[in-house]
Write a protein that holds these residues in place. Structure first.
Motif, mmCIF file in Angstrom:
data_model
loop_
_atom_site.group_PDB
_atom_site.id
_atom_site.type_symbol
_atom_site.label_atom_id
_atom_site.label_comp_id
_atom_site.label_asym_id
_atom_site.label_seq_id
_atom_site.Cartn_x
_atom_site.Cartn_y
_atom_site.Cartn_z
ATOM 1 N N LYS A 170 2.471 9.021 -6.254
ATOM 2 C CA LYS A 170 1.257 8.652 -5.238
ATOM 3 C C LYS A 170 -0.271 8.218 -5.775
ATOM 4 O O LYS A 170 -1.036 7.491 -5.285
ATOM 5 C CB LYS A 170 1.455 8.852 -4.188
ATOM 6 C CG LYS A 170 2.636 9.641 -3.251
ATOM 7 C CD LYS A 170 2.405 9.996 -2.063
ATOM 8 C CE LYS A 170 3.747 9.251 -1.506
ATOM 9 N NZ LYS A 170 4.010 10.076 0.056
ATOM 10 N N CYS A 171 -0.480 9.248 -6.481
ATOM 11 C CA CYS A 171 -2.350 9.018 -7.357
ATOM 12 C C CYS A 171 -2.451 9.087 -8.384
ATOM 13 O O CYS A 171 -3.360 8.339 -8.756
ATOM 14 C CB CYS A 171 -2.266 11.117 -7.422
ATOM 15 S SG CYS A 171 -1.701 11.626 -5.634
ATOM 16 N N GLU A 212 -7.573 7.282 -2.141
ATOM 17 C CA GLU A 212 -8.280 5.982 -3.205
ATOM 18 C C GLU A 212 -9.495 5.942 -2.834
ATOM 19 O O GLU A 212 -10.183 5.283 -2.457
ATOM 20 C CB GLU A 212 -7.419 4.544 -3.696
ATOM 21 C CG GLU A 212 -8.154 3.928 -4.582
ATOM 22 C CD GLU A 212 -7.827 2.838 -4.765
ATOM 23 O OE1 GLU A 212 -8.405 1.462 -5.849
ATOM 24 O OE2 GLU A 212 -6.477 2.805 -4.239
ATOM 25 N N PRO A 235 -1.431 5.958 -9.581
ATOM 26 C CA PRO A 235 -2.587 4.794 -10.057
ATOM 27 C C PRO A 235 -4.095 4.766 -9.579
ATOM 28 O O PRO A 235 -4.667 3.545 -9.947
ATOM 29 C CB PRO A 235 -2.007 4.003 -8.751
ATOM 30 C CG PRO A 235 -0.472 4.601 -8.404
ATOM 31 C CD PRO A 235 -0.516 6.413 -8.580
ATOM 32 N N ASN A 236 -4.556 5.736 -9.299
ATOM 33 C CA ASN A 236 -5.698 6.061 -8.819
ATOM 34 C C ASN A 236 -6.405 7.200 -8.936
ATOM 35 O O ASN A 236 -8.280 7.389 -8.656
ATOM 36 C CB ASN A 236 -5.871 6.122 -7.115
ATOM 37 C CG ASN A 236 -5.070 5.593 -5.707
ATOM 38 O OD1 ASN A 236 -5.170 4.480 -5.722
ATOM 39 N ND2 ASN A 236 -4.864 6.204 -4.867
ATOM 40 N N TYR A 237 -6.334 7.379 -10.003
ATOM 41 C CA TYR A 237 -6.522 8.065 -11.177
ATOM 42 C C TYR A 237 -8.468 7.291 -12.325
ATOM 43 O O TYR A 237 -8.809 8.473 -11.965
ATOM 44 C CB TYR A 237 -6.055 8.314 -12.269
ATOM 45 C CG TYR A 237 -5.604 7.691 -13.828
ATOM 46 C CD1 TYR A 237 -6.623 7.691 -14.847
ATOM 47 C CD2 TYR A 237 -4.730 6.233 -13.164
ATOM 48 C CE1 TYR A 237 -6.670 6.982 -15.958
ATOM 49 C CE2 TYR A 237 -4.737 5.913 -14.425
ATOM 50 C CZ TYR A 237 -6.087 5.646 -15.481
ATOM 51 O OH TYR A 237 -6.333 4.617 -16.608
ATOM 52 N N GLU A 238 -8.300 6.462 -11.685
ATOM 53 C CA GLU A 238 -9.510 5.663 -12.240
ATOM 54 C C GLU A 238 -10.964 6.527 -11.510
ATOM 55 O O GLU A 238 -12.095 5.850 -11.913
ATOM 56 C CB GLU A 238 -9.491 4.110 -12.686
ATOM 57 C CG GLU A 238 -8.677 3.865 -13.481
ATOM 58 C CD GLU A 238 -8.776 2.021 -13.757
ATOM 59 O OE1 GLU A 238 -9.041 1.377 -13.070
ATOM 60 O OE2 GLU A 238 -7.970 1.743 -14.705
#
Length: 304
Positions: A106-107, A173, A109-112
Motif C-alpha cells: 500500500k505504501c 499520499e 508506490p507513494n515513497y516519492e
C-alpha cells in the motif's frame, strides 16, 4: 486462595511475556493520532507496530537451553515457559511479516512524497535498533551507560509518534503539516520513556551488574541514580509541560490535567527508596506509560 494464585499467574504471564507492550504501543500510537488531529492508521499498521515492539523486547530475554534455573523471576518465567514463548514469538513474527507485506504494497508506490528528513529518520533508527543488540555489527549500544535509556526512549518516540504520521502520509499520499504539536509530543514521549527506561534499570541492578551492562544504576548506584538523574529529568518534563501549555495559551485546568502523568511518575520515583519486586516495577512503570497515553487522549476529548 486458589483464585488469587490464578489471578497472580495471569498477571505474571501478561507482564513477564511483554504482552502488555501491545496495549502500550496501541495506546501511544492512538494518542498521537488524536493529539495531532490525524485520522487513525490501518489495522495492518497497528498489527505491525505492536508485534515488532514485543519482538524487540523478547529478543533481550533469549535464555540458552543449558540454563535450567535462575534467581531472576522473569528469567525463570522464560525458562519455565520456553516452548510457549517460542510459539508466541513465531505468532508475532508471522503477524509482523504479513502486516509488513500489506503495508509495503500500500505504501511503497507513494515513497516519492517523503523528504530526506523522513528517510534519514528511518535509516538512523534502523541502525540504532540493530546496534542495540549487536546484530553482528561489532558494537552493543545497550552496554553504553549514557546511550541505553536514550536509545529506548528514541525507539518508543519513533514507533509511536514518528511512524504513525509517516505511514499515514504514505498510505494517503498526503503531506501533513508538522507543527510544534508534533515536535512537543515526540520530545515528551522521548523524555518520558527515557525516565521509564532508567527506572527499569533499577529493578535489573544486580542482573545488569553480573552481565557487565554499564547502566546508570550499575555505574553510579541505586540512590544516586534515583535522586540525581531520574528526579531532575522528571522536573524538566514537568517544566516542558508548563511552558508548552502557556505557549499555546491553554487554560489552567487543561495544563494541570496534562501534568497528571509526570506528577504520578514523580510520586512513584519518590517511593523507590527501597528496591521492589520485579513484578511491581513492570506493572507500575508500564502503567505510567499507559497513564500518559490515556491522559493525552482524554486531554483532547474532554477539552477540545
Amino acid at each position: 486462595m486458589k483464585e488469587r494464585k490464578v489471578v497472580n499467574r495471569i498477571i505474571e504471564n501478561i507482564f513477564f511475556s511483554n504482552f502488555f507492550l501491545i496495549l502500550l504501543s496501541l495506546a501511544l500510537n492512538i494518542e498521537t493520532n488524536i493529539k495531532i488531529g490525524l485520522p487513525f492508521n490501518s489495522i495492518a499498521y497497528y498489527s505491525f507496530i505492536s508485534s515488532i515492539t514485543v519482538l524487540f523486547y523478547l529478543y533481550a530475554y533469549r535464555v540458552p537451553k543449558t540454563i535450567k534455573i535462575s534467581s531472576n523471576p522473569r528469567i525463570q518465567f522464560y525458562i519455565n515457559y520456553r516452548k510457549s514463548i517460542k510459539y508466541f514469538t513465531y505468532f508475532l513474527l508471522t503477524v509482523a511479516i504479513v502486516a509488513g507485506i500489506i503495508l509495503t504494497i500500500k505504501c511503497i508506490p507513494n515513497y516519492e512524497i517523503l523528504s530526506w528528513k523522513w528517510i534519514f529518520g528511518l535509516i538512523f533508527t534502523a541502525f540504532l535498533s540493530f546496534g542495540y543488540y549487536d546484530f553482528k555489527l561489532g558494537i552493543s549500544l545497550r552496554k553504553t551507560t549514557f546511550l541505553k535509556p536514550f536509545l529506548i526512549g528514541w525507539t518508543w518516540a519513533i514507533t509511536t509518534v514518528f511512524l504513525p504520521v509517516l505511514f499515514l502520509m504514505l498510505k494517503n499520499e498526503t503531506h501533513y503539516i508538522i507543527d510544534a504539536k508534533f515536535y512537543f509530543l515526540f520530545s515528551q514521549t522521548f523524555m518520558y520513556c527515557v525516565v521509564n527506561a532508567i527506572l527499569f534499570d533499577l529493578k535489573d541492578f544486580e542482573d545488569d551488574s553480573n552481565r557487565n551492562l554499564k547502566t546508570f544504576v550499575v555505574k553510579y548506584g541505586y540512590h544516586f541514580t534515583l535522586n540525581r538523574i531520574i528526579l531532575p529529568f522528571i522536573f524538566l518534563g514537568f517544566l516542558s509541560f508548563v511552558i508548552f501549555g502557556i505557549w499555546y495559551g491553554l487554560p489552567l485546568h487543561r495544563i494541570l490535567f496534562m501534568l497528571i502523568p509526570i506528577i504520578c511518575l514523580a510520586v512513584f520515583a519518590f517511593k523507590l527508596n527501597r528496591p521492589k519486586p520485579i513484578l511491581y516495577y513492570l506493572i507500575a512503570i508500564d502503567g505510567m506509560i499507559l497513564l500518559k497515553a490515556i491522559c493525552g487522549i482524554l486531554s483532547v476529548i474532554l477539552f477540545e
